[in-house]
Design a protein around this motif. Structure first.
Motif, short mmCIF file in Angstrom:
data_model
loop_
_atom_site.label_atom_id
_atom_site.label_comp_id
_atom_site.label_asym_id
_atom_site.label_seq_id
_atom_site.Cartn_x
_atom_site.Cartn_y
_atom_site.Cartn_z
N LEU A 94 6.10 17.21 -5.22
CA LEU A 94 5.68 16.35 -4.12
C LEU A 94 5.28 17.18 -2.89
O LEU A 94 4.26 16.91 -2.27
CB LEU A 94 6.79 15.36 -3.77
N LYS A 95 6.07 18.20 -2.58
CA LYS A 95 5.72 19.07 -1.44
C LYS A 95 4.38 19.75 -1.69
O LYS A 95 3.54 19.84 -0.80
CB LYS A 95 6.83 20.10 -1.21
N TYR A 97 -0.96 3.74 -9.93
CA TYR A 97 -1.64 4.68 -9.05
C TYR A 97 -1.22 4.47 -7.60
O TYR A 97 -0.97 5.44 -6.87
CB TYR A 97 -3.17 4.57 -9.18
N ASP A 98 -1.15 3.22 -7.16
CA ASP A 98 -0.77 2.93 -5.77
C ASP A 98 0.61 3.49 -5.43
O ASP A 98 0.82 4.01 -4.35
CB ASP A 98 -0.79 1.42 -5.50
N GLN A 99 1.53 3.37 -6.37
CA GLN A 99 2.89 3.87 -6.13
C GLN A 99 2.89 5.39 -6.04
O GLN A 99 3.58 5.97 -5.20
CB GLN A 99 3.84 3.38 -7.23
N LEU A 100 2.14 6.05 -6.90
CA LEU A 100 2.03 7.50 -6.85
C LEU A 100 1.37 7.93 -5.54
O LEU A 100 1.86 8.84 -4.86
CB LEU A 100 1.21 8.02 -8.05
N ALA A 101 0.29 7.26 -5.17
CA ALA A 101 -0.41 7.57 -3.92
C ALA A 101 0.52 7.38 -2.73
O ALA A 101 0.51 8.19 -1.79
CB ALA A 101 -1.67 6.71 -3.78
N SER A 102 1.35 6.36 -2.74
CA SER A 102 2.30 6.12 -1.65
C SER A 102 3.28 7.27 -1.51
O SER A 102 3.61 7.68 -0.39
CB SER A 102 3.07 4.82 -1.88
N ALA A 103 3.75 7.79 -2.63
CA ALA A 103 4.69 8.92 -2.60
C ALA A 103 4.00 10.16 -2.00
O ALA A 103 4.58 10.87 -1.17
CB ALA A 103 5.21 9.21 -4.00
N ALA A 110 3.44 9.64 1.79
CA ALA A 110 4.70 9.79 2.53
C ALA A 110 4.99 11.27 2.76
O ALA A 110 5.39 11.67 3.85
CB ALA A 110 5.86 9.11 1.80
N GLU A 111 4.77 12.08 1.74
CA GLU A 111 5.00 13.53 1.87
C GLU A 111 3.99 14.13 2.84
O GLU A 111 4.32 15.01 3.63
CB GLU A 111 4.93 14.22 0.51
N MET A 112 2.74 13.68 2.79
CA MET A 112 1.72 14.15 3.72
C MET A 112 2.16 13.86 5.16
O MET A 112 1.99 14.69 6.04
CB MET A 112 0.37 13.51 3.43
#
Length: 156
Positions: free
Chosen positions: A91-92, A140-146, A149-151
């Motif tokens: 994620l980082k 995809y939306d859930q992955l993009a949200s994660a 959030a990290e961004m």
């Protein structure tokens, strides 16, 4: 309501079809991204130097596989855990890469549209449905949200 067993099955089933011809669908995926948003080409280091999409570019294929696979894995996690869990290191890394590349919210929508159109092409009109679109879209939306959030954590 959560991600249903049916949604997970739809994503897994279509992922099996995508895996059968990754080079073709990777090329289609990036072609669609650039058709929707031509300026996005400069955001991908492996496309920046070329006037066209290099069909045999291993980085293009690897990147597309990551997007397809992570979205599929997101669907499985949504079903099993109720949320998308990406390892901190991954994620980082994703957050850093997306921040450095200047990725903004609208870019995620472009990738989502290209992903959905690629899956539709892969499985064909006969199997494509609103349920399939919804399942891939939610994963995809859930992955993009994660990733977003990290961004935000990195930018803060």
């Amino acid at each position: 309501m959560g991600f249903t067993e049916k949604q997970e099955a739809l994503v897994k089933e279509s992922w099996e079809v995508l895996k059968q011809d990754i080079p073709r669908f990777s090329l289609l995926f990036f072609s669609l991204i650039l058709e929707i948003a031509p300026a996005a080409k400069n955001m991908f280091s492996f496309l920046r130097e070329s006037e066209e999409i290099p069909q045999n570019n291993p980085k293009l294929k690897a990147h597309a596989v990551k997007v397809f696979k992570m979205t599929c894995e997101s669907a499985i996690q949504l079903r099993e855990k109720g949320e998308v869990v990406v390892t901190d290191t991954t994620l980082k890394n994703l957050g850093n890469v997306h921040v450095k590349s200047g990725v903004l919210d609208p870019h995620f929508e472009v990738v989502k549209e290209a992903l959905l159109r690629t899956v539709k092409e892969a499985i064909g009109e006969g199997k494509w449905s609103e349920d399939m679109k919804s399942a891939w879209g939610e994963a995809y939306d859930q992955l993009a949200s994660a990733i977003k959030a990290e961004m935000n954590n990195i930018a803060a």
